[in-house]
Motif scaffolding. Sequence first.
Motif, PDB file in Angstrom:
ATOM      1  N   SER A 101       0.840 -38.275 -31.842  1.00 42.37           N
ATOM      2  CA  SER A 101      -0.250 -37.946 -30.926  1.00 42.37           C
ATOM      3  C   SER A 101      -0.137 -38.729 -29.625  1.00 42.37           C
ATOM      4  CB  SER A 101      -1.599 -38.233 -31.601  1.00 42.37           C
ATOM      5  OG  SER A 101      -2.662 -38.070 -30.704  1.00 42.37           O
ATOM      6  N   GLY A 102       0.089 -40.039 -29.729  1.00 38.62           N
ATOM      7  CA  GLY A 102       0.120 -40.870 -28.529  1.00 38.62           C
ATOM      8  C   GLY A 102       1.290 -40.577 -27.618  1.00 38.62           C
ATOM      9  N   ALA A 103       2.424 -40.201 -28.211  1.00 35.46           N
ATOM     10  CA  ALA A 103       3.630 -39.973 -27.410  1.00 35.46           C
ATOM     11  C   ALA A 103       3.767 -38.537 -26.933  1.00 35.46           C
ATOM     12  CB  ALA A 103       4.871 -40.357 -28.220  1.00 35.46           C
ATOM     13  N   SER A 104       2.874 -37.655 -27.365  1.00 35.54           N
ATOM     14  CA  SER A 104       3.052 -36.229 -27.093  1.00 35.54           C
ATOM     15  C   SER A 104       2.996 -35.894 -25.603  1.00 35.54           C
ATOM     16  CB  SER A 104       1.996 -35.411 -27.844  1.00 35.54           C
ATOM     17  OG  SER A 104       0.690 -35.763 -27.417  1.00 35.54           O
ATOM     18  N   THR A 105       2.311 -36.697 -24.795  1.00 40.55           N
ATOM     19  CA  THR A 105       2.271 -36.442 -23.354  1.00 40.55           C
ATOM     20  C   THR A 105       2.892 -37.588 -22.555  1.00 40.55           C
ATOM     21  OG1 THR A 105       0.038 -37.380 -23.192  1.00 40.55           O
ATOM     22  CG2 THR A 105       0.209 -34.999 -23.525  1.00 40.55           C
ATOM     23  N   ALA A 106       3.596 -38.493 -23.238  1.00 38.27           N
ATOM     24  CA  ALA A 106       4.161 -39.662 -22.551  1.00 38.27           C
ATOM     25  C   ALA A 106       5.410 -39.292 -21.756  1.00 38.27           C
ATOM     26  CB  ALA A 106       4.487 -40.757 -23.557  1.00 38.27           C
ATOM     27  N   GLN A 107       5.505 -39.880 -20.575  1.00 35.16           N
ATOM     28  CA  GLN A 107       6.725 -39.752 -19.779  1.00 35.16           C
ATOM     29  C   GLN A 107       7.702 -40.870 -20.085  1.00 35.16           C
ATOM     30  OE1 GLN A 107       3.852 -39.788 -16.581  1.00 35.16           O
ATOM     31  NE2 GLN A 107       5.029 -38.210 -15.527  1.00 35.16           N
TER      32      GLN A 107
END
Length: 433
Positions: A101-107
């Motif tokens: 969840s936390g990394a799903s939109t991380a650049q």
Amino acid sequence: MSDLLRLATAGSVDDGKSTLVGRLLYDTKSVLADQIDAVTRASVDKGLATPDLSLLVDGLRAEREQGITIDVAYRYFATPARSFVLADTPGHVQYTRNTVSGASTAQLVILLVDARKGVIEQTRRHAAVMALLGVPKLVLAVNKIDLVDDAPAVFDTIRAEFRELTATLGWAAEDVQEIPVSALHGDNIASRSAGTPYYTGPSLIEHLESVPVDADSYGRHRVGLRFPVQYVIRPRTAEHPDYRGYAGQVAAGVVSKGDEVVVLPSGTRTTVERIDTPDGELSTAQPGRSVTLILADDVDVSRGDVIAAVADAPEPIDAFDATVCWLGDKPLRAGARLLLKHGTRTTQAIVGALIERFDEQNLAADPAPESLTLNDIGRISVRVADPIVADDYRVNRHTGSFLLIDPAGGNTLAAGLVGDALTAVEVGASSPR
């Protein structure tokens, strides 16, 4: 360069992630004076000579460990060069779902390892998850470097092993940065440390400020308009007797007044007549902007439909292969009947074959497993009752991801990626980042 960087942290338990996050907040002056005073007093009570910066975030971590919440915590900080949104994920293996969840939109993801332990099983698991999610940039923070003998040799060994792992998973060398740090003492966090003369690269914050990240890279390739309709607005008031607008958020691409668009899955074409917001009309709306589209023609549009650019509109699909990270306590087996949530559409789904399970430790595939258990990553086939308008996840994250939901309890059972993201990782392909 974007003025906002979305990043996440990941790492095993006790690798010092809380201290690192606390140090980032402290060194960027993103915490209030009374918070620092409280941490200082608590540290003195514990017999410590210096503030324990992990206390700035340990409250939430303690709640996770007690089972009160295992959610991702979002932190916000800024430097003169850039602003940051940091998703702080738990380190426990049973909470891999939250890492997803936390990394799903991380650049960019900061992956921590303890210099005394090196690359361990959880490190490899997290790296595999980041590869599947298509995170464009990685930082390996080799923490507690001050606690090892012959630090240069230890750092070189860990860096070489991590480089081999990330190359196999598809990252280019320039997209990975390894930094020896001591989060406790602040070495190589805000500025270069004299204690690591063998390291000539940037400090962590210097790297975060300067790493080139396309503002749309968390959406992968640039594609045409993708606008999932969330709500149909028909006020039917005397002031607006004929108003019909379609509210939602621009998931990808750009929409402008006068654009020709297609409504999917019906395939009806029309033109954007107006773009409304609470603050007035817009001529153009960028990705992430919530707007209401007014169309030129009276067409049939419902919640769950997608308004897309005509030039590269995706084909609606009712059967597809997908990569999933299984998050349910009960195993997934072929034939399971679940709900699938894609964008603003929720529909019934049947899991067909379990094609393969990914062994993230050996970077290999186990064909035709009997089941997928908690935290397993695998490739499955899915059939849905109502067609979904999806892109391959390797092309666009927003329209290529979905959730599988328990129809009885409403719990999220899996995070899914449309297409063959797993296959790309298995062969070490350089999938588009």
